[in-house]
Design a protein around this motif. Structure first.
Motif, PDB file in Angstrom:
ATOM      1  N   VAL A 163      14.155  79.932  57.288  1.00 20.35           N
ATOM      2  CA  VAL A 163      15.487  79.469  56.653  1.00 20.35           C
ATOM      3  C   VAL A 163      16.417  80.802  56.487  1.00 20.35           C
ATOM      4  O   VAL A 163      17.570  80.510  56.218  1.00 20.35           O
ATOM      5  N   CYS A 164      15.709  81.952  56.673  1.00 14.15           N
ATOM      6  CA  CYS A 164      16.659  83.026  56.383  1.00 14.15           C
ATOM      7  C   CYS A 164      17.788  82.929  57.312  1.00 14.15           C
ATOM      8  O   CYS A 164      17.598  83.201  58.386  1.00 14.15           O
ATOM      9  N   PRO A 165      19.080  83.137  56.761  1.00 18.80           N
ATOM     10  CA  PRO A 165      20.289  83.093  57.657  1.00 18.80           C
ATOM     11  C   PRO A 165      20.425  84.290  58.341  1.00 18.80           C
ATOM     12  O   PRO A 165      21.241  84.749  59.353  1.00 18.80           O
ATOM     13  N   ALA A 166      19.960  85.495  57.731  1.00 20.03           N
ATOM     14  CA  ALA A 166      20.125  86.641  58.429  1.00 20.03           C
ATOM     15  C   ALA A 166      18.829  87.000  59.054  1.00 20.03           C
ATOM     16  O   ALA A 166      19.064  88.242  59.714  1.00 20.03           O
ATOM     17  N   ASN A 167      18.054  86.098  59.363  1.00 14.76           N
ATOM     18  CA  ASN A 167      16.797  86.320  60.235  1.00 14.76           C
ATOM     19  C   ASN A 167      15.928  87.412  59.835  1.00 14.76           C
ATOM     20  O   ASN A 167      15.702  88.301  60.550  1.00 14.76           O
ATOM     21  N   LEU A 179      12.704  88.978  57.143  1.00 16.23           N
ATOM     22  CA  LEU A 179      11.385  88.531  56.939  1.00 16.23           C
ATOM     23  C   LEU A 179      11.327  88.833  55.470  1.00 16.23           C
ATOM     24  O   LEU A 179      10.566  89.611  54.976  1.00 16.23           O
ATOM     25  N   PRO A 180      11.744  87.641  54.722  1.00 17.04           N
ATOM     26  CA  PRO A 180      11.629  87.892  53.225  1.00 17.04           C
ATOM     27  C   PRO A 180      10.418  87.867  52.809  1.00 17.04           C
ATOM     28  O   PRO A 180      10.383  88.750  51.697  1.00 17.04           O
ATOM     29  N   GLN A 181       9.191  87.415  53.259  1.00 13.08           N
ATOM     30  CA  GLN A 181       7.831  87.731  52.745  1.00 13.08           C
ATOM     31  C   GLN A 181       7.718  89.282  52.881  1.00 13.08           C
ATOM     32  O   GLN A 181       6.894  89.853  51.914  1.00 13.08           O
ATOM     33  N   GLN A 182       7.751  89.773  53.976  1.00 18.57           N
ATOM     34  CA  GLN A 182       7.749  91.563  53.960  1.00 18.57           C
ATOM     35  C   GLN A 182       8.397  91.971  53.106  1.00 18.57           C
ATOM     36  O   GLN A 182       7.929  93.083  52.312  1.00 18.57           O
ATOM     37  N   MET A 183       9.906  91.757  53.089  1.00 19.90           N
ATOM     38  CA  MET A 183      10.588  92.670  51.985  1.00 19.90           C
ATOM     39  C   MET A 183       9.938  92.246  50.500  1.00 19.90           C
ATOM     40  O   MET A 183      10.202  93.297  49.887  1.00 19.90           O
ATOM     41  N   TYR A 184       9.652  91.063  50.262  1.00 19.68           N
ATOM     42  CA  TYR A 184       9.214  90.981  48.864  1.00 19.68           C
ATOM     43  C   TYR A 184       7.716  91.779  48.765  1.00 19.68           C
ATOM     44  O   TYR A 184       7.684  92.487  47.583  1.00 19.68           O
ATOM     45  N   ASP A 211      20.879  93.745  54.865  1.00 21.46           N
ATOM     46  CA  ASP A 211      21.218  92.701  55.570  1.00 21.46           C
ATOM     47  C   ASP A 211      21.109  91.406  54.910  1.00 21.46           C
ATOM     48  O   ASP A 211      21.637  90.384  55.344  1.00 21.46           O
ATOM     49  N   CYS A 212      20.375  91.448  53.734  1.00 23.45           N
ATOM     50  CA  CYS A 212      20.403  90.108  53.091  1.00 23.45           C
ATOM     51  C   CYS A 212      21.596  89.824  52.178  1.00 23.45           C
ATOM     52  O   CYS A 212      22.185  90.626  51.741  1.00 23.45           O
ATOM     53  N   ILE A 213      22.108  88.487  52.391  1.00 21.39           N
ATOM     54  CA  ILE A 213      23.313  88.212  51.875  1.00 21.39           C
ATOM     55  C   ILE A 213      22.780  87.640  50.273  1.00 21.39           C
ATOM     56  O   ILE A 213      23.849  87.018  49.795  1.00 21.39           O
ATOM     57  N   GLU A 214      21.638  87.656  50.102  1.00 20.71           N
ATOM     58  CA  GLU A 214      21.232  87.101  48.814  1.00 20.71           C
ATOM     59  C   GLU A 214      21.614  85.662  48.520  1.00 20.71           C
ATOM     60  O   GLU A 214      21.978  84.951  47.464  1.00 20.71           O
ATOM     61  N   CYS A 215      21.429  84.833  49.681  1.00 21.43           N
ATOM     62  CA  CYS A 215      21.799  83.464  49.659  1.00 21.43           C
ATOM     63  C   CYS A 215      20.951  82.544  49.074  1.00 21.43           C
ATOM     64  O   CYS A 215      21.270  81.530  48.485  1.00 21.43           O
ATOM     65  N   GLY A 216      19.700  83.209  48.628  1.00 26.85           N
ATOM     66  CA  GLY A 216      18.560  82.433  47.837  1.00 26.85           C
ATOM     67  C   GLY A 216      18.031  81.165  48.640  1.00 26.85           C
ATOM     68  O   GLY A 216      17.193  80.713  48.015  1.00 26.85           O
ATOM     69  N   CYS A 217      18.242  81.151  50.038  1.00 32.12           N
ATOM     70  CA  CYS A 217      17.430  80.035  50.817  1.00 32.12           C
ATOM     71  C   CYS A 217      15.790  80.414  50.734  1.00 32.12           C
ATOM     72  O   CYS A 217      15.271  79.286  50.469  1.00 32.12           O
ATOM     73  N   LEU A 232      12.233  85.497  45.013  1.00 30.11           N
ATOM     74  CA  LEU A 232      12.626  86.135  46.008  1.00 30.11           C
ATOM     75  C   LEU A 232      13.851  87.251  45.944  1.00 30.11           C
ATOM     76  O   LEU A 232      13.852  88.377  45.883  1.00 30.11           O
ATOM     77  N   VAL A 233      15.022  86.691  45.516  1.00 27.80           N
ATOM     78  CA  VAL A 233      16.124  87.192  45.726  1.00 27.80           C
ATOM     79  C   VAL A 233      16.384  88.159  44.436  1.00 27.80           C
ATOM     80  O   VAL A 233      16.885  89.263  44.708  1.00 27.80           O
ATOM     81  N   GLN A 234      15.518  88.009  43.332  1.00 26.90           N
ATOM     82  CA  GLN A 234      15.509  89.048  42.204  1.00 26.90           C
ATOM     83  C   GLN A 234      14.810  90.262  42.906  1.00 26.90           C
ATOM     84  O   GLN A 234      15.430  91.311  42.479  1.00 26.90           O
ATOM     85  N   TYR A 235      13.877  90.269  43.292  1.00 23.87           N
ATOM     86  CA  TYR A 235      13.098  91.477  43.924  1.00 23.87           C
ATOM     87  C   TYR A 235      14.225  91.930  45.179  1.00 23.87           C
ATOM     88  O   TYR A 235      14.113  93.365  44.732  1.00 23.87           O
ATOM     89  N   TYR A 236      15.000  91.489  45.693  1.00 23.14           N
ATOM     90  CA  TYR A 236      15.953  92.380  46.809  1.00 23.14           C
ATOM     91  C   TYR A 236      17.034  92.913  45.845  1.00 23.14           C
ATOM     92  O   TYR A 236      17.282  93.906  46.057  1.00 23.14           O
ATOM     93  N   ARG A 237      17.630  92.190  44.878  1.00 24.68           N
ATOM     94  CA  ARG A 237      18.583  92.718  44.045  1.00 24.68           C
ATOM     95  C   ARG A 237      18.044  94.120  43.334  1.00 24.68           C
ATOM     96  O   ARG A 237      18.643  95.092  43.271  1.00 24.68           O
TER      97      ARG A 237
HETATM   98  S1  SF4 Z   1      18.301  85.703  50.030  1.00 20.22           S
HETATM   99 FE1  SF4 Z   1      18.298  87.251  51.966  1.00 20.22          FE
HETATM  100  S2  SF4 Z   1      16.160  87.153  52.502  1.00 20.22           S
HETATM  101 FE2  SF4 Z   1      16.617  85.453  51.409  1.00 20.22          FE
HETATM  102  S3  SF4 Z   1      17.137  83.923  52.823  1.00 20.22           S
HETATM  103 FE3  SF4 Z   1      19.149  84.884  51.948  1.00 20.22          FE
HETATM  104  S4  SF4 Z   1      19.478  86.472  53.515  1.00 20.22           S
HETATM  105 FE4  SF4 Z   1      17.487  86.187  53.734  1.00 20.22          FE
END
Ligand code: SF4
Ligand SMILES: Cc1cc2nc3c(=O)[nH]c(=O)nc-3n(C[C@H](O)[C@H](O)[C@H](O)COP(=O)(O)O)c2cc1C
Ligand SMILES: Cc1cc2nc3c(=O)[nH]c(=O)nc-3n(C[C@H](O)[C@H](O)[C@H](O)COP(=O)(O)O)c2cc1C
Ligand SMILES: Cc1cc2nc3c(=O)[nH]c(=O)nc-3n(C[C@H](O)[C@H](O)[C@H](O)COP(=O)(O)O)c2cc1C
Ligand SMILES: Cc1cc2nc3c(=O)[nH]c(=O)nc-3n(C[C@H](O)[C@H](O)[C@H](O)CO)c2cc1C
Ligand code: SF4
Ligand code: SF4
Ligand code: SF4
Ligand code: FES
Lengths: 524, 347, 195, 244, 232, 192
Positions: free
Chosen positions: A382-386, A388-393, A411-417, A428-433
């Motif tokens: 589902v990641c719109p930025a294509n 690998l959220p699991q790896q980033m996590y 490149d993550c737009i923090e969309c929360g998908c 996940l998003v909190q980990y990226y932030r």
């Molecule tokens: S929050 Fe970031 S990693 Fe998660 S789906 Fe959106 S763009 Fe992808």
């Protein structure tokens, strides 16, 4: 028009009908307003009023002291009651400096009101941009980035397309929808102003196909006017198609380069609310002092859109929407996907507040415990930025910040998908932030370390040089005369002396302090 | 008024890990029942005992680490691992085989790495391979359906056999066991027969092949349901079965006497259940889309190699373990192109 | 036996010749590892690692004489980075990580003795003899070296202020199943208290 | 670039040479003290094996010194060694090496001791890679199975019953493993067939020259170590001669 | 490691800095030759001898070796020692020699030996180096034998099988049978078993260390709440 | 074909690390990061092939003619040490870039038993020149492959919630054990 797809995305329950069922309500003026000094991306605004000042509506009370910054204006007339630390809408839940205004209920404009420019077509883009800047307009689509900066084309970048973002892809939020239904002309005029400013040849106005009424209103408005270069495009509703990059991809099939801006493709993207604000600033001379906010969610009794002054407490807005239902336990600013929960409803709305969402426990049931990632790949799907959220996590968790950047963290737009579909309920998003901010912090520290190293090395060289010179001097001196050396003792004595004096002063200090405090009290 | 703060998103959560695992369990039911129909009570006894042991071991490990037991057991992954392990071993395997196998699956392959989500190797397959190399005799005793029918093995007798490791009075392993189709093919080819002779032999055609195929078909059904439910993605099963069929096809065309047909390879042994239930274990498989395709291809090819030239009759388990090894590297090199980037996925 | 000795000795002589020659022919100066290590150190120059500044510590690490966990200003991040670079096991920091702070000179008390200026490794203090001294905040690394020499104790270490701008998202708490039961209970209690 | 310092190079070279000379000297000295024993040890292994398969044969020579090479399809290989047991000059038994090509996982090497009358005196498996725990019961260390061959000959049982039980013969198979015993039985049978056909030549093989017996003959074929249970274990590969 | 007492040197070798468990050196023989106690002991003794000899010699010669030929010289010393030992084993322990196979000459490249030469012997006096060699050797052998025992018991239900290879014919009586061989857990004898046994042993050592430490500082026994950021 | 078999045998069936137990120390020591593992693999491949060839030459043209087979170990290890040291010096001087990648690993290779092991096994199996080279090359490739795979797995495990006593080398050992379990699947392959 040929539309395109972006990878991933989600179809979500919309929940929009709740708040569009009721008409827009313009709120009255509350007794106190708390206008935060920092409502946007960039440096904090500098306050230019003092406690006790009498202010008029639209008067500038905060001055942009930096390029990426925005003015703040008094939403109504009244008195300044101080610059106070007040809870602000921020994920930290912290307080920040706010200008406290006691309103007088008269809502009176001042004399220095901006002059309405009905003849904006004759004005040159620079002065229009200046007007946008003066009016303190920031992006109202969420990011709250100072609009004047965005409208200032960088050298060598020609803008040919204005993308108007009417997607409003997040569930629950309908403020743009309502705006498009009620003020299509104003938005379109805003679009024309911006096109004029940046020299765009076409306007792509994207609206998700779940807003037929807005679409109809806009199409009618376009047909009735001479907006031949404006194109209303109905796009499929997929979250987050309203993200700037995703929207541009959908409309044009082109991707904004990773570290770049839409300007790199000759485009600029604006929210409908922003355009309306620009129009008001230019044509009506009105700075950005109020906005439409959707107050909705299963936790409010009468979900609706309200137009409120910046600085109005959340609680007042909710009250205007019929108040809370019992058991409400979560109040979110923004949509359910990207918004953040606030801890207190005393926080005021700011320029970027598009929605208040109140929920009860039964609406968003406890998602169960956070489990480890099972690498199911749903998030990737589902990641719109294509990404690998699991790896980033994984890397965020192990604080492997080099690798996580390599995997495209920025490149993550923090969309929360990703977090939404994760069966393990990982935030996940909190980990990226967290990772992003940690990286920024470290970058800052690195710069500081580099500076320190330079200075240290410089100092060492200097000391060596001095040592050398001293040795030479000493040698010369020794050769010349082998006599008395009283200088050092002299120096020592001087120091002793000074110490003595300082001590005396220190013992005297407490008394001085006391007197200083007395003086303050007398002043206050 | 004060509120709880929690991070976004603030929506109704979709599914849960436990739910996912339970769907896989449901999908296993038809195939398991078919196997039980053909091979007797032993299949069910194995499943029940293995699941029991697996859950026991999991609880034990979690307790040893002073972690909450309920949450961990609630995810049902131990149940699934035990179940899959049980399906891989012969129905009359003695109880210590089950204990050792589930022990390795659940103790060594999983909690030592931190439990669910962290294990680089497929627990069920670790358990199976461990017992396969340690107890090859017990692991090669597959009862023949007809042999069981003759002896009319009751549940009681099955339990007796499983618990003691000895057949009931008056029975003989040689009488009730038969090589699996995979074994037979291998054995025959080793002793110089041709594929044609093997498949023509009345024994081969009449009993084992059909039964095994039936069980396989029902597992296929379960697998398709999982695909439909989006529990698994198509990448691994499709690429694995396709590559297995392709490489088998190539050799088969070259010499149909020495190499079995693609259909035989796909529908015999553990290929189907492996493709849909085992290779798809998300934790130990590759996680990028391209990585998953390569992962499947790797399993297909390795399965063929080990089946055809290796020392063990069925290669799926080994192929899965071998590709588990490669999965992190695959993930490392097969990142998708990130939005806004040109070229590969490196940021 | 003689054969044996001759053969192997001959071989050794040949290799000795090659190695002896190439040792000189291919000599390289400098120690790139020490540089890389130095780049990772925070350059606070505080000497808490027991070396005279970051560079000497870097050299000691490169020579394998010092452990990688002795730089408190660098904190855990530096230990991890060093472990990564050198392929060693990360170890917990020897001393507690300190809060970042800067030196502030009490300008009332300062007697202008310049002792602190001499102590500051990065020249972050300005002032002339017998005049009031000030710390240039962005340049101060917080090493505390100036505190000790001050004869009138007018230098204090003040923690850096953290406002909204400095607020950072924290790393989410680990999952409950990754925590021992005791810790979990404590966490729930805390949550209940704060609610 | 630095100038070459020739002296340093020479010193380096000489130093290394010196160490080499000393080290080699010591080793050479040890070698001269152990050489004879080592050769004897090697022969001893083979001798023990041959003695085992010729159990009950009454001979008075040292078969290890009396060997020849045979090539025949029935034996499954080329240049396979055969050891001769004699009383006086008369051949009383032979220890034939054979290879069963159709084991479950590759060749199985065996040594078959046959006396003058064509009766098997003993069989030993010398090298195989059958599945540990299943096929490796053919090893004498793991089961008594190979002893079944003792006293058998081509007429006992009749040739068509030289098979495993499952195939209608008299020899046991192992539960769960038929292939391995089948291969071994076939190989022993073939060895007997070979002996039957070539007994005259075999029994007429000439004894070696007297003084050759204990010289170092690199051609002395060695019997590989009995395969250790698991093929992949290091050391299972025939240790052979890292040293002569 | 400036000057430590002999007690320290011995403690280092046997436990704290054990070449097998802590330094992870000499792993190849450790895993390959640990199928049975006797093999392990045989190789262990050979390794001890080599370590003592090489440490002593290296320490003796440490002043005279130039950097560019340091490694070749150490290696030569070690190789000579090993070859001599190998010849002796071949002559007097032929059976064992055959079983240990290629791993006797490979003692030369046992990283533990050259590691000690570099790290200790080349910086310390002869007696200290010799003691270090002995301690390290015994530490290494201890691990070797421990793994050997574990694998032999689990894998074939016996202890000191084939002891005659090492001790001569009377050694046959040393064999202890715990359960019949056919009930053995074959995995223990296979390559994976070696790795697993080694992993288990390391974990046990960690556990014991933690306990010891825990006794010293009684609070720090529980696991940290979060996985350490990065270990391994 | 035969050459291909040698490669398959050394890389998969008789993998030096997981099946033959050679070269384990670097396998454990330099497998924390994929990048370093790749460097180590490259360096080992180079040295191993080179030393396999040179030891073949020494054995064939020096030791065997003189009847000095018992000195093989000494001669081989001398060759290896010299090759390694020489390579290190040359690389260090000529290509700082390559040295950065390989440099720190080169000294470790002397004590990698796989190198001496290959030399000795070549003699034991009576390999010819090309076979020796291929054997060395195949062994090194097998070593490198499992090293890289192992390092990628270890990078993953680094973030895993491993029980405390097992953190670090213990779990790495167990992982190696499970890898070798997988490689058991190749046993009997090709009847090699
Ligand atoms: S929050 Fe970031 S990693 Fe998660 S789906 Fe959106 S763009 Fe992808
Ligand atoms: C840190 C930051 C810097 C930016 N710099 C610029 C800029 O220099 N010029 C510009 O036109 N837009 C700039 N933008 C605005 C972005 O192009 C974008 O329009 C804005 O962030 C809102 O988009 P979003 O809501 O999709 O994030 C910047 C945004 C951020 C967050
Ligand atoms: C996931 C995501 C979803 C967004 N959805 C919308 C949206 O529905 N409507 C909108 O106007 N802006 C949306 N934005 C913000 C836009 O990207 C962009 O910032 C905005 O359109 C720029 O206009 P502005 O500067 O006028 O706010 C979204 C941003 C993100 C990251
Ligand atoms: C892992 C494994 C290893 C096997 N190894 C052997 C073996 O070494 N020798 C053998 O004869 N059969 C072996 N078999 C059994 C064969 O696959 C086949 O089932 C058997 O030879 C047929 O014998 P049966 O007719 O007695 O069942 C093995 C089976 C398995 C599963
Ligand atoms: C689609 C799917 C397939 C699975 N396959 C397996 C399997 O083959 N073996 C196994 O032990 N667990 C399997 N599991 C369960 C779980 O993922 C596994 O136990 C984890 O490896 C434990 O960390 C599967 C789970 C899912 C959702
Ligand atoms: S959706 Fe959640 S569990 Fe699945 S791979 Fe992504 S992070 Fe892991
Ligand atoms: S402790 Fe760290 S910051 Fe301080 S001198 Fe040492 S290396 Fe530099
Ligand atoms: S001012 Fe003081 S604390 Fe700051 S860098 Fe200089 S010496 Fe260190
Ligand atoms: S002992 Fe083999 S590499 Fe160290």
């Amino acid at each position: 028009m040929q539309l395109h797809h972006f990878h991933g995305g989600l179809k979500l329950d919309e929940h929009k009908a709740e708040s569009t069922a009721r008409p827009l309500l313009t709120m009255g003026v509350p007794k106190y307003l708390y206008v935060p000094l920092s409502q946007h991306i960039g440096a904090q605004t500098e306050c230019v009023v003092e406690a006790g000042d009498r202010i008029a509506k639209g008067q500038r009370i905060g001055r942009a002291k930096d390029y990426i910054c925005a003015n703040v204006h008094a939403p109504t007339s009244g008195w300044i009651r101080g610059i106070v630390e007040h809870p602000v809408p921020h994920p930290s839940g912290l307080s920040a400096p706010c200008i406290k205004i006691e309103t007088d209920g008269r809502d009176r404009w001042g004399d220095d009101r901006l002059e309405p420019w009905r003849d904006w077509r004759e004005r040159d883009p620079r002065s229009l941009r200046e007007r946008v800047r003066d009016a303190g307009i920031v992006g109202m689509g969420g990011a709250a980035f100072p609009t004047a900066v965005k409208l200032n084309p960088r050298p060598g970048k020609r803008i040919h397309t204005l993308v108007v973002n009417g997607a409003e892809c997040e569930p629950y939020i309908t403020c743009d929808d309502l705006l498009m239904r009620t003020h299509p002309e104003a938005i379109l005029e805003g679009a024309r102003i911006v096109s004029h400013m940046v020299g765009a040849e076409r306007v792509l106005f994207a609206v998700e196909d779940n807003k037929p009424e807005a679409l109809r209103a806009l199409t009618d408005a376009v047909a009735s006017g001479e907006h031949d270069f404006i194109r209303i495009v109905s796009i499929p509703s997929v979250y987050p198609t309203g993200g700037e990059r995703q929207l541009i991809k959908v409309l044009t099939g082109r991707e904004v380069p990773s570290a770049g801006l839409p300007a790199d493709l000759g485009m600029v993207c604006h929210n409908t609310g922003t355009l309306k604000a620009i129009r008001e600033a230019v044509v009506a001379g009105q700075p950005l002092i109020s906005r439409i906010v959707t107050v909705t969610g299963p936790g409010v009794r009468e979900p609706r859109n309200v137009e409120a002054l910046i600085g109005t407490p959340f609680a007042d807005l909710v009250a205007a929407a019929g108040g809370y239902r019992p058991d409400v336990d979560r109040l979110v600013m923004g949509g359910p996907m990207m918004g953040f929960a606030v801890g207190d409803d005393a926080v005021p709305i700011i320029k970027g507040t598009n929605c208040l969402l109140a929920t009860r426990p039964q609406d968003t049931p406890q998602p169960g415990p956070v489990m480890p990632c099972i690498r199911c790949g749903e998030c990737t799907r589902v990641c719109p930025a294509n990404l690998l959220p699991q790896q980033m996590y994984w890397f965020a968790k192990s604080k492997d910040f080099d690798t996580i950047q390599d995997y495209g963290l920025f490149d993550c737009i923090e969309c929360g998908c990703c977090a939404q579909v994760c069966p393990s309920n990982i935030p996940l998003v909190q980990y990226y932030r967290f990772a992003k901010q940690e990286i920024w912090g470290r970058e800052k520290e690195r710069q500081k370390a580099d500076l320190a190293r330079e200075r240290f090395e410089f100092r060492q060289q200097r000391q060596e040089r001095e040592e050398r010179e001293k040795a030479e001097r000493l040698a010369r001196k020794k050769a010349a005369l082998a006599k008395k050396d009283s200088a050092p003792t002299e120096k020592k004595a001087a120091i002793e002396d000074a110490i003595e004096r300082a001590r005396a002063r220190k013992t005297a200090q407490p008394a001085e302090e006391r007197s200083a405090q007395d003086r303050e009290r007398a002043d206050g | 008024m004060r509120f709880r703060t929690r991070t976004s998103p603030h929506m109704v959560p979709g599914h849960s890990v436990g739910g996912l695992m339970r769907q896989v369990l449901y999908a296993l039911i038809p195939g398991t029942l078919a196997m039980a129909w053909f091979f007797g009570w032993g299949v069910l006894v194995n499943v029940v005992l293995s699941v029991l042991f697996a859950v026991m071991f999991e609880a034990l490990m979690v307790t040893l680490r002073r972690r909450p037991v309920g949450v961990t057991l609630g995810d049902s992954s131990a149940v699934l691992a035990g179940w899959l392990f049980a399906l891989a071993i012969p129905p009359l395997a003695p109880v210590w085989v089950l204990l050792v196998g589930t022990g390795f699956a659940i103790v060594v392959a999983k909690p030592l790495y931190g439990g669910l989500g962290y294990n680089p190797f497929n627990p069920a397959m670790v358990g199976y391979v461990v017992v396969l190399v340690s107890f090859p005799r017990e692991l090669s005793l597959w009862p023949s359906p007809e042999g069981l029918a003759d002896a009319s093995f009751t549940l009681w007798q099955t339990l007796q056999t499983t618990l003691t490791g000895r057949l009931p009075e008056g029975m003989d392993w040689d009488a009730i066991t038969r090589a699996t189709p995979m074994d037979m093919m291998r054995e025959a080819l080793v002793s110089g027969q041709t594929v044609h002779e093997v498949t023509r032999s009345p024994v081969f055609g009449s009993f084992s092949q059909t039964e095994w195929e039936w069980a396989g078909n029902l597992f296929l059904l379960g697998g398709l349901w999982l695909l439909y439910r989006r529990v698994i993605t198509w990448h691994i099963p499709v690429s694995m079965l396709l590559s297995l069929a392709t490489i088998a096809g190539v050799f088969w065309v070259i010499d149909p006497d020495q190499f079995a047909s693609p259909a035989f390879h796909v529908f015999s042994g553990a290929a189907i259940i492996g493709a849909f239930f085992i290779a798809t274990d998300p934790v130990s498989a590759a996680t990028t889309p391209l990585g998953r395709i390569l992962f499947g291809i790797g399993i297909g090819i390795l399965t063929y190699i080990i089946r055809t030239w290796g020392g063990y009759p069925d290669g799926v388990a080994f192929a899965v373990l071998l590709m588990n090894m490669v999965a992190p590297t695959l993930d490392h090199y097969t990142r998708p192109r990130i939005f806004g980037h040109s070229g590969d996925g490196r940021g | 036996m003689l054969n044996a000795i001759l053969a192997i000795t001959g071989l050794a002589l040949a290799f000795g010749l090659i190695l002896g020659y190439s040792a000189q022919r291919f000599r390289v100066e400098g120690d790139p590892i020490a540089d890389q290590v130095n780049n990772l150190l925070p350059q606070t120059q505080c000497g808490q690692c027991s070396y005279a500044g970051c560079r000497p510590y870097a050299e000691a690490i490169a020579a394998g004489e010092a452990d990688i966990n002795r730089c408190p200003p660098g904190g855990e991040a530096t230990v991890l980075a060093l472990a990564d670079l050198l392929g060693r096991d990360p170890k917990p920091l020897e001393v507690e990580e300190k809060e970042k702070a800067v030196a502030v000179i009490d300008e009332q008390t300062c007697i202008g003795c310049t002792l602190c200026i001499q102590a500051c490794p990065v020249d972050a203090i300005v002032g002339a003899a017998k005049q009031m001294h000030t710390v240039v905040e962005p340049e101060c690394t917080g090493c505390e070296l100036c505190v000790e020499p001050c004869p009138v104790d007018c230098i204090a270490m003040v923690p850096l202020e953290r406002g909204l701008q400095d607020w950072r998202w924290s790393q989410p708490a680990p999952s409950p199943i990754e925590q021992p039961r005791r810790a979990r209970r404590k966490a729930t209690e805390e949550r209940r208290e704060s609610a | 670039m630095a100038r070459l310092v020739v002296r340093d190079v020479v010193i380096t070279t000489l130093l290394l040479g010196l160490f080499a000379a000393i080290g080699t000297g010591v080793v050479a000295w040890v070698h001269s003290g152990t050489e004879a024993r080592i050769i004897d040890n090697r022969l001893q292994m083979t001798r023990a094996r041959v003695t085992q398969v010729l159990e009950g044969v009454d001979y008075d020579n040292d078969p290890v010194a009396d060997h020849h090479r045979l090539s025949d399809e029935r034996l499954g290989g080329e240049d396979l060694p055969v050891w001769i047991a004699r009383r006086g000059t008369e051949v009383v038994g032979v220890a034939v090496s054979a290879i069963a090509p159709d084991g479950y996982s590759g060749d199985i090497h065996l040594l078959v001791g046959i006396d003058r009358t064509g009766t098997v005196r003993g069989v030993r498996i010398t090298q195989h890679r059958e599945t540990p725990g299943l096929g490796d019961d053919i090893e004498v260390e793991r089961s008594d199975w190979v002893h079944d061959f003792r006293g058998r000959s081509l007429g006992d049982p009749p040739i068509e019953r030289w098979r495993v039980r499952r195939d209608g013969g008299v020899f046991d198979q192992f539960t769960g493993a038929t292939v391995t015993p089948r291969a071994v039985v076939r190989a022993v049978r073939n060895a007997l067939l070979y002996f039957e056909q070539h007994s005259e030549e075999l029994l007429a093989l000439p004894p070696p020259e007297e003084d050759e017996v204990l010289t170092i003959d690199p051609a002395v074929p060695e019997i590989p170590d009995p395969a250790t249970p698991t093929e992949p274990l290091p050391g299972a590969a025939p240790p052979g001669d890292t040293l002569p | 490691m400036i000057t430590s007492g002999y007690g320290d040197i011995i403690r280092e070798g046997l436990w704290n800095n054990n070449p097998g468990l802590v330094q992870l050196l000499g792993l190849c023989p450790l895993l390959a030759i640990s199928g049975t106690v006797v093999n392990a002991l045989g190789l262990g003794l050979a390794t001890i001898a080599t370590l003592v000899i090489s440490n002593t010699l290296v320490s003796l010669l440490r002043e005279h070796v130039r950097p560019e030929i340091r490694i070749p010289v150490y290696v030569l010393i070690i190789a000579s020692a090993v070859t001599a030992i190998e010849l002796v084993m071949n002559a007097w322990f032929h059976g064992l020699f055959l079983v240990l196979g290629i791993f006797i000459p490979l003692i030369v490249t046992n990283c533990a030996i050259i590691g000690r030469a570099e790290a200790f012997a080349s910086r310390n006096s002869v007696p200290r180096a010799a003691v270090d060699g002995l301690a390290m050797g015994v530490g290494f052998t201890g691990v070797l034998v421990a793994i050997g025992a574990l694998r032999e018991i689990v894998g074939q239900g016996s202890l000191l099988d084939n002891a005659h290879l090492l001790f001569g014919e009377w050694g046959r009586d040393l064999r202890i049978e715990i359960f019949p061989q056919e009930h053995g857990f074959l995995l223990a004898l296979l390559p994976p078993g070696a790795f697993l046994a080694m992993g288990l042993l390391i974990a046990v050592k960690n556990l014991i260390d933690a306990r010891l430490e825990g006794r010293a500082a009684p609070s720090a026994t529980t696991e940290p709440t979060a996985p350490a950021p990065s270990q391994s | 074909m035969e050459y291909a078999l040698i490669l398959v045998s050394t890389i998969l069936v008789n993998n030096f690390v997981l099946v033959k137990f050679l070269g384990l120390c670097p396998f454990m020591g330099v497998s924390r990061k994929v990048e370093t593992a790749t460097g180590m693999g490259l360096a080992t491949t180079f040295v191993l092939t080179l030393s396999a060839v040179s030891s073949y030459v020494i054995n064939e043209y020096l030791l065997t003619p003189l009847g000095l087979e018992y000195l093989r170990t000494i001669a081989f290890i001398l060759v290896i040490a010299a090759v390694v040291q020489f390579t290190e010096m040359v690389v260090h001087k000529t290509s700082p870039l390559l040295y950065n990648v390989l440099g720190i690993f080169l000294p470790l290779i002397t004590t990698n038993c796989a190198v001496l092991g290959v030399a000795l096994l070549n003699v034991q199996e009576a390999h010819g020149f090309v076979e020796s080279a291929l054997y060395g090359f195949g062994a090194a490739i097998g070593f490198s492959i499992v090293l890289i795979l192992f390092s990628a797995i270890r990078e993953r495990i680094a973030a895993a919630d491993v029980p405390v006593p097992f953190r670090g080398s213990a779990i790495a050992m167990i992982t190696a054990g499970l890898m070798s379990l997988g490689f058991m699947g190749f046993s009997g392959l090709l009847r090699l």
